[in-house]
Design a protein around this motif. Sequence first.
Motif, short mmCIF file in Angstrom:
data_model
loop_
_atom_site.label_atom_id
_atom_site.label_comp_id
_atom_site.label_asym_id
_atom_site.label_seq_id
_atom_site.Cartn_x
_atom_site.Cartn_y
_atom_site.Cartn_z
N LEU A 180 -0.50 2.46 3.00
CA LEU A 180 0.63 1.70 2.49
C LEU A 180 0.77 2.00 1.01
N GLU A 181 1.89 2.64 0.65
CA GLU A 181 2.14 3.00 -0.75
C GLU A 181 2.76 1.83 -1.51
N GLY A 182 3.60 1.06 -0.82
CA GLY A 182 4.24 -0.08 -1.48
C GLY A 182 5.23 -0.76 -0.56
N GLU A 183 5.60 -1.96 -0.94
CA GLU A 183 6.57 -2.76 -0.19
C GLU A 183 7.63 -3.27 -1.16
N ALA A 184 8.84 -3.47 -0.68
CA ALA A 184 9.92 -3.99 -1.52
C ALA A 184 10.95 -4.71 -0.68
N GLN A 185 11.67 -5.61 -1.33
CA GLN A 185 12.82 -6.27 -0.74
C GLN A 185 14.05 -5.55 -1.29
N ILE A 186 14.95 -5.17 -0.41
CA ILE A 186 16.13 -4.40 -0.79
C ILE A 186 17.38 -5.23 -0.52
N GLU A 187 18.21 -5.38 -1.55
CA GLU A 187 19.49 -6.07 -1.38
C GLU A 187 20.36 -5.82 -2.60
N GLY A 188 21.63 -6.13 -2.47
CA GLY A 188 22.55 -5.98 -3.58
C GLY A 188 23.64 -4.97 -3.29
N VAL A 189 24.58 -4.88 -4.21
CA VAL A 189 25.74 -4.00 -4.04
C VAL A 189 25.30 -2.55 -3.87
N TRP A 190 24.32 -2.11 -4.65
CA TRP A 190 23.86 -0.72 -4.54
C TRP A 190 23.32 -0.42 -3.15
N ALA A 191 22.61 -1.39 -2.54
CA ALA A 191 22.08 -1.19 -1.19
C ALA A 191 23.22 -1.11 -0.18
N ASP A 192 24.21 -2.01 -0.32
CA ASP A 192 25.38 -1.99 0.57
C ASP A 192 26.07 -0.63 0.50
N THR A 201 24.87 2.28 -0.57
CA THR A 201 24.01 3.38 -0.11
C THR A 201 23.96 3.45 1.41
N VAL A 202 23.78 2.29 2.04
CA VAL A 202 23.60 2.23 3.50
C VAL A 202 24.94 2.25 4.23
N GLY A 203 25.99 1.75 3.59
CA GLY A 203 27.30 1.70 4.23
C GLY A 203 27.50 0.46 5.07
N LEU A 204 26.78 -0.61 4.74
CA LEU A 204 26.92 -1.90 5.42
C LEU A 204 27.12 -2.97 4.35
N ASP A 205 27.71 -4.11 4.75
CA ASP A 205 27.90 -5.23 3.82
C ASP A 205 26.79 -6.25 4.00
N GLY A 206 26.32 -6.80 2.88
CA GLY A 206 25.33 -7.87 2.93
C GLY A 206 23.94 -7.42 3.32
N VAL A 207 23.56 -6.21 2.94
CA VAL A 207 22.24 -5.69 3.30
C VAL A 207 21.15 -6.49 2.60
N ARG A 208 20.20 -6.95 3.39
CA ARG A 208 18.97 -7.56 2.89
C ARG A 208 17.88 -7.08 3.83
N SER A 209 16.96 -6.29 3.30
CA SER A 209 15.93 -5.73 4.14
C SER A 209 14.59 -5.68 3.41
N ALA A 210 13.55 -5.56 4.19
CA ALA A 210 12.20 -5.35 3.65
C ALA A 210 11.82 -3.93 4.02
N ILE A 211 11.20 -3.23 3.08
CA ILE A 211 10.72 -1.89 3.39
C ILE A 211 9.24 -1.78 3.05
N ALA A 212 8.58 -0.91 3.78
CA ALA A 212 7.19 -0.55 3.50
C ALA A 212 7.13 0.97 3.51
N MET A 213 6.65 1.55 2.43
CA MET A 213 6.53 3.00 2.35
C MET A 213 5.10 3.38 2.71
N MET A 214 4.97 4.16 3.77
CA MET A 214 3.67 4.64 4.25
C MET A 214 3.53 6.09 3.85
N ARG A 215 2.33 6.47 3.39
CA ARG A 215 2.07 7.83 2.91
C ARG A 215 0.97 8.46 3.74
N THR A 216 1.13 9.75 4.06
CA THR A 216 0.08 10.47 4.75
C THR A 216 -1.10 10.64 3.81
#
Length: 141
Positions: free
Chosen positions: A25-37, A39-54
């Motif tokens: 596990l490299e890191g975790e973050a909460q993603i939301e805001g106009v920039w996320a909307d 980037t993803v092409g959806l409205d109201g994006v609120r997501s959790a991400i976890a970056m896993m590294r080999t």
Amino acid sequence: MDNVAVVVDDIEAAIAFFTELGMELEGEAQIEGVWADRTVGLDGVRSAIAMMRTPDGHGKLELTKFHTPAAITAGPSAPPPNTLGLHRVMFAVDDIDDTIARLRRHGAELLGEVAQYENTYRLCNLRGPAGIIVALAERIG
């Protein structure tokens, strides 16, 4: 390539599954805001991400849990291996039998069986988090 993203419904279970495969596990973050909307092409994006590294640091897997808008299933919840689109993620392992046994404790299901390709590899496909297919390859030759 920087990373491959996988949308999951249980991010903690997915982290545990890929940690069992040797990823870190490299890191975790909460993603939301106009920039996320935008980037993803959806409205109201609120997501959790976890970056896993080999372990070698060269490959990354981004696990994403959408809170809003909710994730949807397009087509069968467990698409067969011949479904168009991103097919699977393959991992090189030292001991395929041990890896299968450990991943089964995290809900993995073997698709088919472990097969040998010439005198070079033992290979298999597993159904992993969110129904994705994870392939394993053990070099034997």
